[in-house]
Design an enzyme around this catalytic site. Structure first.
Site, PDB file in Angstrom:
ATOM      1  N   CYS A 144      -1.446   6.300   9.421  1.00  0.00           N
ATOM      2  CA  CYS A 144      -0.256   5.620   9.913  1.00  0.00           C
ATOM      3  C   CYS A 144      -0.627   4.338  10.628  1.00  0.00           C
ATOM      4  O   CYS A 144      -1.517   4.330  11.465  1.00  0.00           O
ATOM      5  CB  CYS A 144       0.466   6.485  10.929  1.00  0.00           C
ATOM      6  SG  CYS A 144       1.102   7.977  10.262  1.00  0.00           S
ATOM      7  N   CYS A 165       5.304  -4.518  16.130  1.00  0.00           N
ATOM      8  CA  CYS A 165       4.839  -3.548  17.124  1.00  0.00           C
ATOM      9  C   CYS A 165       3.346  -3.795  17.332  1.00  0.00           C
ATOM     10  O   CYS A 165       2.601  -3.966  16.368  1.00  0.00           O
ATOM     11  CB  CYS A 165       5.077  -2.125  16.638  1.00  0.00           C
ATOM     12  SG  CYS A 165       6.813  -1.803  16.298  1.00  0.00           S
ATOM     13  N   CYS A 199       3.277   8.691   0.837  1.00  0.00           N
ATOM     14  CA  CYS A 199       3.745   7.870   1.944  1.00  0.00           C
ATOM     15  C   CYS A 199       4.025   6.479   1.381  1.00  0.00           C
ATOM     16  O   CYS A 199       3.097   5.781   0.965  1.00  0.00           O
ATOM     17  CB  CYS A 199       2.653   7.835   3.012  1.00  0.00           C
ATOM     18  SG  CYS A 199       3.043   6.765   4.391  1.00  0.00           S
ATOM     19  N   CYS A 245       6.051  -6.500   7.959  1.00  0.00           N
ATOM     20  CA  CYS A 245       7.171  -6.057   8.789  1.00  0.00           C
ATOM     21  C   CYS A 245       7.430  -7.146   9.830  1.00  0.00           C
ATOM     22  O   CYS A 245       6.497  -7.743  10.357  1.00  0.00           O
ATOM     23  CB  CYS A 245       6.845  -4.739   9.473  1.00  0.00           C
ATOM     24  SG  CYS A 245       8.191  -4.093  10.486  1.00  0.00           S
ATOM     25  N   CYS A 297       0.447  -1.747  15.494  1.00  0.00           N
ATOM     26  CA  CYS A 297       0.583  -1.492  14.060  1.00  0.00           C
ATOM     27  C   CYS A 297      -0.004  -2.629  13.213  1.00  0.00           C
ATOM     28  O   CYS A 297       0.330  -3.796  13.411  1.00  0.00           O
ATOM     29  CB  CYS A 297       2.064  -1.307  13.748  1.00  0.00           C
ATOM     30  SG  CYS A 297       2.436  -1.216  12.002  1.00  0.00           S
ATOM     31  N   GLU A 328       0.807  -1.213   0.000  1.00  0.00           N
ATOM     32  CA  GLU A 328       0.000   0.000   0.000  1.00  0.00           C
ATOM     33  C   GLU A 328       0.841   1.264   0.000  1.00  0.00           C
ATOM     34  O   GLU A 328       1.920   1.310   0.593  1.00  0.00           O
ATOM     35  CB  GLU A 328      -0.905   0.013   1.237  1.00  0.00           C
ATOM     36  CG  GLU A 328      -2.011  -1.002   1.104  1.00  0.00           C
ATOM     37  CD  GLU A 328      -2.913  -1.030   2.323  1.00  0.00           C
ATOM     38  OE1 GLU A 328      -4.119  -1.203   2.145  1.00  0.00           O
ATOM     39  OE2 GLU A 328      -2.411  -0.868   3.443  1.00  0.00           O
TER      40      GLU A 328
HETATM   41  N1  SAH Z   1       8.711   1.080  10.547  1.00  0.00           N
HETATM   42  C1  SAH Z   1       8.861   2.485  10.594  1.00  0.00           C
HETATM   43  C2  SAH Z   1       8.105   3.227   9.508  1.00  0.00           C
HETATM   44  C3  SAH Z   1       6.696   2.769   9.222  1.00  0.00           C
HETATM   45  S1  SAH Z   1       5.503   3.098  10.434  1.00  0.00           S
HETATM   46  C4  SAH Z   1       8.514   3.007  11.978  1.00  0.00           C
HETATM   47  O1  SAH Z   1       7.959   2.264  12.762  1.00  0.00           O
HETATM   48  O2  SAH Z   1       8.845   4.152  12.253  1.00  0.00           O
HETATM   49  C5  SAH Z   1       5.274   4.834  10.306  1.00  0.00           C
HETATM   50  C6  SAH Z   1       4.758   5.494  11.584  1.00  0.00           C
HETATM   51  O3  SAH Z   1       3.415   5.067  11.876  1.00  0.00           O
HETATM   52  C7  SAH Z   1       5.581   5.112  12.807  1.00  0.00           C
HETATM   53  O4  SAH Z   1       5.854   6.231  13.603  1.00  0.00           O
HETATM   54  C8  SAH Z   1       4.661   4.160  13.526  1.00  0.00           C
HETATM   55  O5  SAH Z   1       4.962   4.054  14.869  1.00  0.00           O
HETATM   56  C9  SAH Z   1       3.317   4.787  13.256  1.00  0.00           C
HETATM   57  N2  SAH Z   1       2.196   3.918  13.559  1.00  0.00           N
HETATM   58  C10 SAH Z   1       2.142   2.569  13.527  1.00  0.00           C
HETATM   59  N3  SAH Z   1       0.940   2.137  13.893  1.00  0.00           N
HETATM   60  C11 SAH Z   1       0.194   3.229  14.169  1.00  0.00           C
HETATM   61  C12 SAH Z   1      -1.157   3.429  14.594  1.00  0.00           C
HETATM   62  N4  SAH Z   1      -1.965   2.429  14.775  1.00  0.00           N
HETATM   63  N5  SAH Z   1      -1.562   4.710  14.780  1.00  0.00           N
HETATM   64  C13 SAH Z   1      -0.742   5.753  14.537  1.00  0.00           C
HETATM   65  N6  SAH Z   1       0.518   5.619  14.133  1.00  0.00           N
HETATM   66  C14 SAH Z   1       0.988   4.385  13.954  1.00  0.00           C
HETATM   67 FE1  SF4 Z   2       7.129  -2.363  11.617  1.00  0.00          FE
HETATM   68 FE2  SF4 Z   2       4.786  -1.206  12.150  1.00  0.00          FE
HETATM   69 FE3  SF4 Z   2       6.658  -1.395  14.041  1.00  0.00          FE
HETATM   70 FE4  SF4 Z   2       7.025   0.302  11.967  1.00  0.00          FE
HETATM   71  S1  SF4 Z   2       5.428   0.424  13.526  1.00  0.00           S
HETATM   72  S2  SF4 Z   2       8.520  -1.138  12.848  1.00  0.00           S
HETATM   73  S3  SF4 Z   2       6.032  -0.888  10.329  1.00  0.00           S
HETATM   74  S4  SF4 Z   2       5.608  -3.117  13.053  1.00  0.00           S
END
Ligand code: SAH
Ligand code: SF4
Length: 334
Positions: A327, A106, A95, A102, A109, A81
């Protein structure tokens, strides 16, 4: 679209062809080699067969049309995406994703939940930008900014991300300056240090999301491999070497990391950053399931508490929640 294949085919052609091809691809934004009228017919046909330019996608628009999500189909049947964000001031940000899925899991996410499928190639990353560049061209618009905030962890696909940035940067191509490109990372061991050595004017964002290791490890399992203390060390090296400003991303999760005490703890932690070239970006959590976003008032209070400690903090404008393009909501489904 496959840049490697294109470069291979053009290797047997006069040198200027590659420059012409880049111009056709990234400036004229052609989507069919027939449109490269300065190429001999035979070459156009060969390129159309061996290096077709079509980018297969399915798009969804948010209700306010300020964000558009594209699901891009890859050659091996996987999909990824990418999101176009139209800012109020007329700028357009794409973006982009760096991986399918991944591996870091996390808990907040959606991409993390789907697990890791594979790294994207340099071309697959560039194609995401190209798709939207073509898409908005008819409206006379251009892509101004790129953020690596889609699916995946850019520093775990370092070479391809840097390769894509080189293409996006190219003065004879899309010509998107490094200052308009941001990479967001969870803080991979040595990743930030490595980036500092590139001597590029890229923007770096660090997904911190918590003021201490205990709390951070609960939501970012990778924190157990690279503690906040190590991150701060790397950040200090980075800031000293680059003189660039770091963005600290902090997700606001209801009753988890959003209290006044936690704001003060965060302020104390951030004061270890030296030189103090940073600002905090507070992001309202976009529900993927488990947690709830902090109420608007608590985000404001958190921001004020940081400000009182002399720390600059902003709130991120929310985009595309209704189409799961915000995000952390990207998971390759439509
Ligand atoms: N892996 C990288 C980049 C992709 S995620 C990282 O983690 O930074 C991009 C941003 O979206 C990151 O700051 C991540 O923490 C945030 N993000 C992930 N899940 C989210 C959610 N459910 N709500 C808001 N931001 C989120
Ligand atoms: Fe991976 Fe999502 Fe964590 Fe970014 S926020 S490192 S995309 S699992």
């Amino acid at each position: 679209m496959n840049l490697e294949r294109l470069e291979n085919i053009l290797r047997d052609e006069p040198k200027f062809r590659l420059k012409q091809a880049k111009q056709a691809l990234f400036i004229n934004l052609i989507s069919d080699w027939e449109q490269a009228t300065n190429f001999p017919l035979e070459l156009r046909q060969r390129l159309n067969q061996e290096c077709p330019l079509e980018i297969e996608t399915k798009i969804t628009k948010s209700q306010d049309e300020n964000s558009i999500k594209a699901l891009i189909y890859l050659d091996d049947g996987l999909s990824v995406e990418t999101v176009l964000l139209n800012h109020l001031d007329g700028r357009n940000t794409v973006c982009v994703s760096s991986q399918v899925g991944c591996s870091l899991g996390c808990v907040f996410c959606a991409t993390g939940k789907m697990g890791f499928k594979r790294n994207l190639t340099r071309t697959e990353i560039v194609s995401q930008v190209l798709f939207f560049a073509r898409y908005i061209k008819s409206k006379g618009l251009k892509v101004n900014n790129i953020v690596f905030m889609g699916m995946g962890e850019p520093f775990l696909n370092y070479e391809n991300v840097m390769g894509a940035i080189e293409v996006l940067n190219d003065k004879d191509g899309l010509n998107i300056g490094a200052r308009h490109i941001s990479i967001s990372t969870v803080g991979i061991i040595n990743g930030i240090k490595k980036l500092a050595q590139e001597k590029l004017q890229l923007n770096l964002a660090l997904s911190l999301h918590a003021p201490n290791d205990d709390l951070r490890s609960k939501i970012i399992p990778y924190n157990r491999a690279n503690s906040i203390k190590n991150l701060i060390k790397d950040v200090n090296c980075y800031l000293e070497q680059t003189g660039r400003r770091l963005m600290i991303e902090y997700l606001m999760i209801d009753d988890f990391n959003d209290s006044r005490e936690q704001a003060l703890e965060l302020a104390k932690l951030l004061k270890q950053i030296d030189p103090p070239l940073y600002f905090v970006n507070l992001i309202a959590y976009n529900p993927t399931d488990e947690f709830k976003p902090s109420p608007a008032k608590r985000i404001k209070d958190f921001k004020l508490a940081l400000n009182k400690q002399g720390i600059e903090a902003t709130e991120r404008h929310r985009f595309g929640q209704d189409i799961e393009a915000a995000c952390g909501q990207l998971a390759g489904k439509l």
